[in-house]
Every structure is written in structure tokens, then in C-alpha cells.
Design a protein around this motif. Structure first.
Motif, PDB file in Angstrom:
ATOM      1  N   GLY A 116      -7.914   7.730  14.980  1.00  0.00           N
ATOM      2  CA  GLY A 116      -7.287   8.259  14.075  1.00  0.00           C
ATOM      3  C   GLY A 116      -8.163   9.293  13.431  1.00  0.00           C
ATOM      4  N   THR A 163      -8.602  -2.508  22.104  1.00  0.00           N
ATOM      5  CA  THR A 163      -8.672  -3.232  20.845  1.00  0.00           C
ATOM      6  C   THR A 163      -7.125  -2.996  20.096  1.00  0.00           C
ATOM      7  OG1 THR A 163      -9.413  -1.000  19.684  1.00  0.00           O
ATOM      8  CG2 THR A 163     -10.838  -2.565  20.327  1.00  0.00           C
ATOM      9  N   HIS A 207       1.799  -5.342  12.331  1.00  0.00           N
ATOM     10  CA  HIS A 207       2.151  -6.020  11.204  1.00  0.00           C
ATOM     11  C   HIS A 207       2.666  -7.471  11.711  1.00  0.00           C
ATOM     12  CE1 HIS A 207       1.537  -2.017   9.367  1.00  0.00           C
ATOM     13  NE2 HIS A 207       1.693  -2.505   8.289  1.00  0.00           N
ATOM     14  N   ARG A 213     -11.832   2.710   8.210  1.00  0.00           N
ATOM     15  CA  ARG A 213     -11.209   3.616   7.088  1.00  0.00           C
ATOM     16  C   ARG A 213     -11.318   2.955   5.766  1.00  0.00           C
ATOM     17  NH1 ARG A 213      -4.613   4.305   7.407  1.00  0.00           N
ATOM     18  NH2 ARG A 213      -4.517   1.961   6.952  1.00  0.00           N
ATOM     19  N   PRO A 256       2.896   2.669  11.685  1.00  0.00           N
ATOM     20  CA  PRO A 256       2.000   3.647  10.877  1.00  0.00           C
ATOM     21  C   PRO A 256       2.649   3.975   9.627  1.00  0.00           C
ATOM     22  CG  PRO A 256       3.449   4.844  12.429  1.00  0.00           C
ATOM     23  CD  PRO A 256       3.819   3.442  12.581  1.00  0.00           C
ATOM     24  N   SER A 257       1.963   4.889   8.703  1.00  0.00           N
ATOM     25  CA  SER A 257       2.688   5.106   7.476  1.00  0.00           C
ATOM     26  C   SER A 257       3.824   6.011   7.869  1.00  0.00           C
ATOM     27  CB  SER A 257       1.508   6.013   6.666  1.00  0.00           C
ATOM     28  OG  SER A 257       0.983   6.859   7.449  1.00  0.00           O
ATOM     29  N   ARG A 273      -2.328  -6.232  10.699  1.00  0.00           N
ATOM     30  CA  ARG A 273      -2.564  -6.800   9.311  1.00  0.00           C
ATOM     31  C   ARG A 273      -1.336  -7.627   8.786  1.00  0.00           C
ATOM     32  NH1 ARG A 273      -1.370  -4.621   4.101  1.00  0.00           N
ATOM     33  NH2 ARG A 273       0.078  -2.821   4.069  1.00  0.00           N
ATOM     34  N   THR A 329       0.818  -1.243  -0.006  1.00  0.00           N
ATOM     35  CA  THR A 329      -0.045  -0.135  -0.192  1.00  0.00           C
ATOM     36  C   THR A 329       0.937   1.163  -0.047  1.00  0.00           C
ATOM     37  OG1 THR A 329      -0.135  -0.056   2.524  1.00  0.00           O
ATOM     38  CG2 THR A 329      -1.904  -1.244   0.990  1.00  0.00           C
ATOM     39  N   ARG A 348       3.508  12.250  15.686  1.00  0.00           N
ATOM     40  CA  ARG A 348       2.277  11.540  15.895  1.00  0.00           C
ATOM     41  C   ARG A 348       1.486  11.827  17.121  1.00  0.00           C
ATOM     42  NH1 ARG A 348      -0.248   7.345  12.273  1.00  0.00           N
ATOM     43  NH2 ARG A 348      -1.589   5.819  13.482  1.00  0.00           N
ATOM     44  N   ASN A 368      -3.329   8.207  18.789  1.00  0.00           N
ATOM     45  CA  ASN A 368      -3.544   7.445  17.401  1.00  0.00           C
ATOM     46  C   ASN A 368      -2.730   6.258  17.277  1.00  0.00           C
ATOM     47  OD1 ASN A 368      -4.663   7.013  15.161  1.00  0.00           O
ATOM     48  ND2 ASN A 368      -3.662   8.578  13.993  1.00  0.00           N
ATOM     49  N   PRO A 369      -3.254   5.070  17.493  1.00  0.00           N
ATOM     50  CA  PRO A 369      -2.384   3.879  17.472  1.00  0.00           C
ATOM     51  C   PRO A 369      -1.952   3.431  16.136  1.00  0.00           C
ATOM     52  CG  PRO A 369      -4.495   3.258  17.968  1.00  0.00           C
ATOM     53  CD  PRO A 369      -4.513   4.776  18.103  1.00  0.00           C
ATOM     54  N   GLU A 371      -3.914   3.351   1.688  1.00  0.00           N
ATOM     55  CA  GLU A 371      -3.555   2.513   2.732  1.00  0.00           C
ATOM     56  C   GLU A 371      -4.564   1.480   2.752  1.00  0.00           C
ATOM     57  OE1 GLU A 371      -4.048   5.717   2.891  1.00  0.00           O
ATOM     58  OE2 GLU A 371      -2.766   6.695   4.225  1.00  0.00           O
ATOM     59  N   SER A 372      -4.274   0.528   3.641  1.00  0.00           N
ATOM     60  CA  SER A 372      -5.212  -0.794   3.931  1.00  0.00           C
ATOM     61  C   SER A 372      -6.627  -0.463   4.324  1.00  0.00           C
ATOM     62  CB  SER A 372      -4.526  -1.734   4.899  1.00  0.00           C
ATOM     63  OG  SER A 372      -4.399  -1.051   6.169  1.00  0.00           O
TER      64      SER A 372
HETATM   65  O1  TXA Z   1      -1.802   0.336   4.427  1.00  0.00           O
HETATM   66  C1  TXA Z   1      -1.614   0.782   5.740  1.00  0.00           C
HETATM   67  O2  TXA Z   1      -2.464   0.350   6.521  1.00  0.00           O
HETATM   68  C2  TXA Z   1      -0.373   1.367   6.054  1.00  0.00           C
HETATM   69  C3  TXA Z   1       0.855   0.377   5.994  1.00  0.00           C
HETATM   70  C4  TXA Z   1       2.211   0.856   6.468  1.00  0.00           C
HETATM   71  O3  TXA Z   1       0.647  -1.051   6.653  1.00  0.00           O
HETATM   72  N1  TXA Z   1      -0.124   1.839   7.502  1.00  0.00           N
HETATM   73  C5  TXA Z   1      -1.097   2.828   7.890  1.00  0.00           C
HETATM   74  O4  TXA Z   1      -0.952   3.134   9.265  1.00  0.00           O
HETATM   75  O5  TXA Z   1      -1.695   3.567   7.151  1.00  0.00           O
HETATM   76  P1  TXA Z   1      -1.398   4.270  10.014  1.00  0.00           P
HETATM   77  O6  TXA Z   1      -0.940   4.222  11.264  1.00  0.00           O
HETATM   78  O7  TXA Z   1      -1.137   5.585   8.888  1.00  0.00           O
HETATM   79  O8  TXA Z   1      -3.257   4.200   9.896  1.00  0.00           O
HETATM   80  C6  TXA Z   1      -3.496   3.424  10.881  1.00  0.00           C
HETATM   81  C7  TXA Z   1      -5.135   3.738  10.976  1.00  0.00           C
HETATM   82  C8  TXA Z   1      -5.450   4.927  11.578  1.00  0.00           C
HETATM   83  O9  TXA Z   1      -6.486   5.516  11.169  1.00  0.00           O
HETATM   84  C9  TXA Z   1      -5.639   4.320  13.213  1.00  0.00           C
HETATM   85  O10 TXA Z   1      -6.425   5.095  13.926  1.00  0.00           O
HETATM   86  C10 TXA Z   1      -6.201   3.109  13.024  1.00  0.00           C
HETATM   87  O11 TXA Z   1      -5.450   2.579  12.046  1.00  0.00           O
HETATM   88  N2  TXA Z   1      -5.893   2.171  14.069  1.00  0.00           N
HETATM   89  C11 TXA Z   1      -5.204   1.929  14.599  1.00  0.00           C
HETATM   90  N3  TXA Z   1      -5.301   1.066  15.906  1.00  0.00           N
HETATM   91  C12 TXA Z   1      -6.815   0.978  16.028  1.00  0.00           C
HETATM   92  C13 TXA Z   1      -7.647   0.340  16.786  1.00  0.00           C
HETATM   93  N4  TXA Z   1      -7.409  -0.075  17.792  1.00  0.00           N
HETATM   94  N5  TXA Z   1      -9.156   0.700  16.679  1.00  0.00           N
HETATM   95  C14 TXA Z   1      -9.249   1.426  15.546  1.00  0.00           C
HETATM   96  N6  TXA Z   1      -8.373   1.979  14.547  1.00  0.00           N
HETATM   97  C15 TXA Z   1      -7.272   1.751  14.893  1.00  0.00           C
END
Ligand code: TXA
Ligand code: MG
Length: 353
Positions: A235, A120, A70, A198, A145-146, A124, A38, A61, A65-66, A183-184
Motif C-alpha cells: 500500500g 501473505t 478482521h 505502517r 480497508p478504511s 486484526r 481506530t 482502490r 493494495n489489499p 489506523e492500526s
Molecule cells: O485501523 C485499521 O487498520 C483500519 C480499520 C478499519 O481496521 N483499516 C485500515 O485498512 O486502515 P486500510 O486498508 O486502509 O490499510 C491497510 C494497510 C494498507 O497499508 C495495506 O497495504 C496493508 O494494510 N496490508 C494489507 N494486507 C497486507 C499484506 N498482506 N502485507 C502487507 N501489508 C498489507
């Protein structure tokens, strides 16, 4: 200031020695940016609180925002999650490795900082040989995170990572541009009904085929800022994907959108602004502005997704004062593209027609 090392690796047949250099850094509590299918992620040992704290700091960050955790092995899900519902088994079989993040009730094995004190955890399994090899060689799940500075568009190349994080992280595994570019999809399975938090690279249509009904969190399709309910959607309240110049998003059918974009260009020119337009292959020819970029054809949403973050970053280099973006169709990955554009605009949306 750290010395950030660049490790070039072939994405199909990765040189395991380079990956091992990166894995050693992760094991010792350091920070390594790595490619996924991604976008690039910024990785740290998910079970090492200190390393995860450093990760938040490097990205600037907000701590609430967790990151996503992976894994390269289904077994690890059962260590990280307290409860894995039957729907998750189906989804993991169908979509992993791939761009689907699943949110579970967390287990005690996960440090509080990794999940921002939530009950929670988001997990992925990325579909990228280098990412999988890195997790395996690190012998731990990797919080990532990204790999952009908070608030900026996500990085789709090692250069994007370097521009944001050089001197702030230990290493970057460079495998060239990422394939998908958004992103995913984040799907919450911790409560009923399962809900997309998301929209992303696994389409809603594909999820519906496996799950039947899937709900979209109101944020996914929001056209304005909504009040945030912390527990489910950490987030969502933060500023995202924003280039330096403010973005106006023009939504509607193609002809009225074109007319509105043209009149906005005139209005900004009267104010002596340098104007950028983010258009599509079908419309770009019609605009006279300081900088016109095309996301690609409206008939190829995957192509538009792959170009989106790179083009948003390119506008920063063009020093435009304002960016006017067209809306795109919302089927398939188009839903993710529109969601990112709305966030990039800070919900500064003009309805055309
Ligand atoms: O494609 C992707 O998902 C990329 C690649 C690097 O794997 N990662 C990514 O991570 O986009 P990040 O941190 O930019 O976005 C993670 C999202 C955020 O919106 C965050 O709030 C949400 O996942 N998230 C993380 N832990 C969560 C939880 N326990 N409950 C709900 N949302 C969560
Ligand atoms: Mg991000």
C-alpha cells in the motif's frame, strides 16, 4: 447508484437487531461500513471474491493494495494463516482485541483478490463491540480497508463515510466518532525480522516491550517517496490522506517551525492564496492566516491523533488553496501522526531552522 442505509447503534450496548441487518448484507455479498476503535472500515465477506472486488470498486482502490481481514475469534487466524509464529501468540494475547494488524503467510482459504495476489494476509481483531458483533453475526472474517474514497483521509465518523461513499455502498453502522483516530499498526511477521510496515495506534514502544527488537520499514520514517518493493509493502506507493488543497509540512523545533510557517503564510498571501494552517494548541495563537486549526496540545499526542483526519477533512470545507502543517513530536502515536502528515503532504516537506 445504491441506496445507502444508515443504521444508528450505541457503541457500548449495540442493538443486535441493527447489527443483524448489517450482517445479512455482508453474508449476501454486500458492503457495510462499520466503526472500529481506530477509524471506520468498509466491510465485505473476506472469503467472497465477488464481494471483495466490489469493495475495491466502491472505494476506487487500486487492486494491488489489499485490505485487512478482521476476525472476532483467535481460531480464525489459524484458518487464514498458513503459519502462525510463536511471536504472534504473544502479540495477540497482549494486544488483541486492539489496533495491531499482523501479516502472516496466507493459507489457501483466502481468495487471491483479498490479498492482491500476495502470499501473505493481514489480520486484526478490532476492539469495538459493534465491529466484533458484526463479524460474529456475519459468520465470516470481514475484509475491511478504511471506509474512505482511495487517497482521502480515513473516516473517523459516519458522516465522513457518508460524504465519501453515499450511493456506493449498502449500509453504514453509525456509532459516532471513533476513539483513536489513526489506523492500526501493521506488523509483518511473515519474514525475519518482524517489521512495522505502517506505524499506527499500537506504539513502537509498546511493541518493543513484548518483542524486544522491532524494525521499522524505511517507509515508516521516509521523508521522501521511496521505490516500492511490492511483496512486503503493497500500500505504500499510493497517494494517501490528502485533502483537496496541497499540504506543506514544516518540520523542526517549535520556534524555527513557527518562523517558517509565518513566512510561508506571507509568501502565499502575496500570491493571493487562501491559506490554512494546521497548528497545535501551543502555537495556533501566533498565526494570522485565513483558517487556523489546532490539532491539540503537543503534550497529548493521543489527542492530536484523534483530531487529525477530521481536521484534514474540515479544510476541504473551508475551501483553502493551500495548507501549511506543523510537525509534531514522534513518540507514541506521534510517529503515526507524522507518517500520515508526511503522506498527506506528498512529501512536500520544508525543514525549518
Ligand atoms: O485501523 C485499521 O487498520 C483500519 C480499520 C478499519 O481496521 N483499516 C485500515 O485498512 O486502515 P486500510 O486498508 O486502509 O490499510 C491497510 C494497510 C494498507 O497499508 C495495506 O497495504 C496493508 O494494510 N496490508 C494489507 N494486507 C497486507 C499484506 N498482506 N502485507 C502487507 N501489508 C498489507
Ligand atoms: Mg486506508
Amino acid at each position: 447508484m445504491k441506496q445507502t442505509i444508515m443504521l444508528k447503534v450505541d457503541s457500548q450496548q449495540p442493538d443486535i437487531k441493527q447489527v443483524q441487518v448489517a450482517a445479512k448484507i455482508i453474508r449476501e455479498g454486500g458492503l457495510v461500513a462499520f466503526p472500529t476503535e481506530t477509524v471506520y472500515g468498509l466491510g465485505a465477506d473476506a472469503l467472497n471474491s465477488k464481494a471483495v472486488l466490489a469493495l475495491f470498486k466502491a472505494k476506487k482502490r487500486p487492486l494491488d493494495n489489499p485490505p485487512i481481514v478482521h476476525v472476532e475469534n483467535m481460531k480464525d487466524v489459524y484458518t487464514l494463516a498458513e503459519h502462525v509464529p510463536p511471536s504472534a501468540d504473544k502479540l495477540m494475547k497482549e494486544f488483541w482485541p486492539g489496533p495491531l494488524t499482523l501479516v502472516f503467510k496466507r493459507s489457501k482459504a483466502v481468495p487471491d483478490v483479498t490479498v492482491a495476489d500476495l502470499d501473505t494476509v493481514a489480520v486484526r481483531m478490532p476492539n469495538h463491540a459493534v465491529a466484533l458483533a458484526l463479524i460474529k453475526e456475519s459468520r465470516c472474517p470481514i475484509a475491511a480497508p478504511s471506509a474512505n474514497l482511495a487517497g482521502k483521509p480515513s473516516p473517523t465518523s459516519a458522516e465522513h463515510v457518508f460524504n465519501d461513499l453515499n450511493g456506493r455502498i449498502d449500509a453504514i453502522l453509525d456509532c459516532g466518532p471513533t476513539l483513536i483516530g489513526v489506523e492500526s499498526t501493521v506488523l509483518d511477521l511473515s519474514a525475519e525480522p518482524a517489521m512495522v510496515l505502517r506505524p499506527g495506534a499500537t506504539s513502537l514502544e509498546a511493541l518493543k516491550k513484548v518483542l524486544g527488537d522491532v524494525k521499522l520499514h524505511p517507509f515508516v520514517v521516509a521523508e521522501k517517496e521511496l521505490a516500492v518493493e511490492k511483496a512486503r509493502s503493497p500500500g505504500m506507493k499510493h497517494r494517501h490522506y490528502a485533502p483537496k488543497a496541497p499540504v506543506t509540512l514544516v518540520e523542526g523545533a517549535v520556534s524555527p517551525v513557527m518562523a517558517t510557517v509565518k513566512s510561508l503564510i506571507c509568501a502565499y498571501w502575496l500570491q493571493d492564496k487562501r491559506v490554512g494552517v494546521l497548528a497545535t494548541a501551543e502555537t495556533a495563537w501566533a498565526y494570522e492566516a485565513d483558517v487556523v486549526k489546532s490539532l491539540g496540545s503537543r503534550r497529548n499526542v493521543d489527542g492530536m491523533a484523534a483530531n487529525l483526519f477530521r481536521l484534514l477533512r474540515e479544510f476541504d470545507e473551508e475551501n483553502v488553496d493551500v495548507i501549511i502543517a506543523e510537525s509534531v513530536p514522534t513518540e507514541g502515536l506521534g510517529l503515526a501522526v507524522m507518517n500520515r502528515l508526511r503522506k498527506a503532504s506528498g512529501y512536500h516537506i520544508v525543514k525549518a531552522g
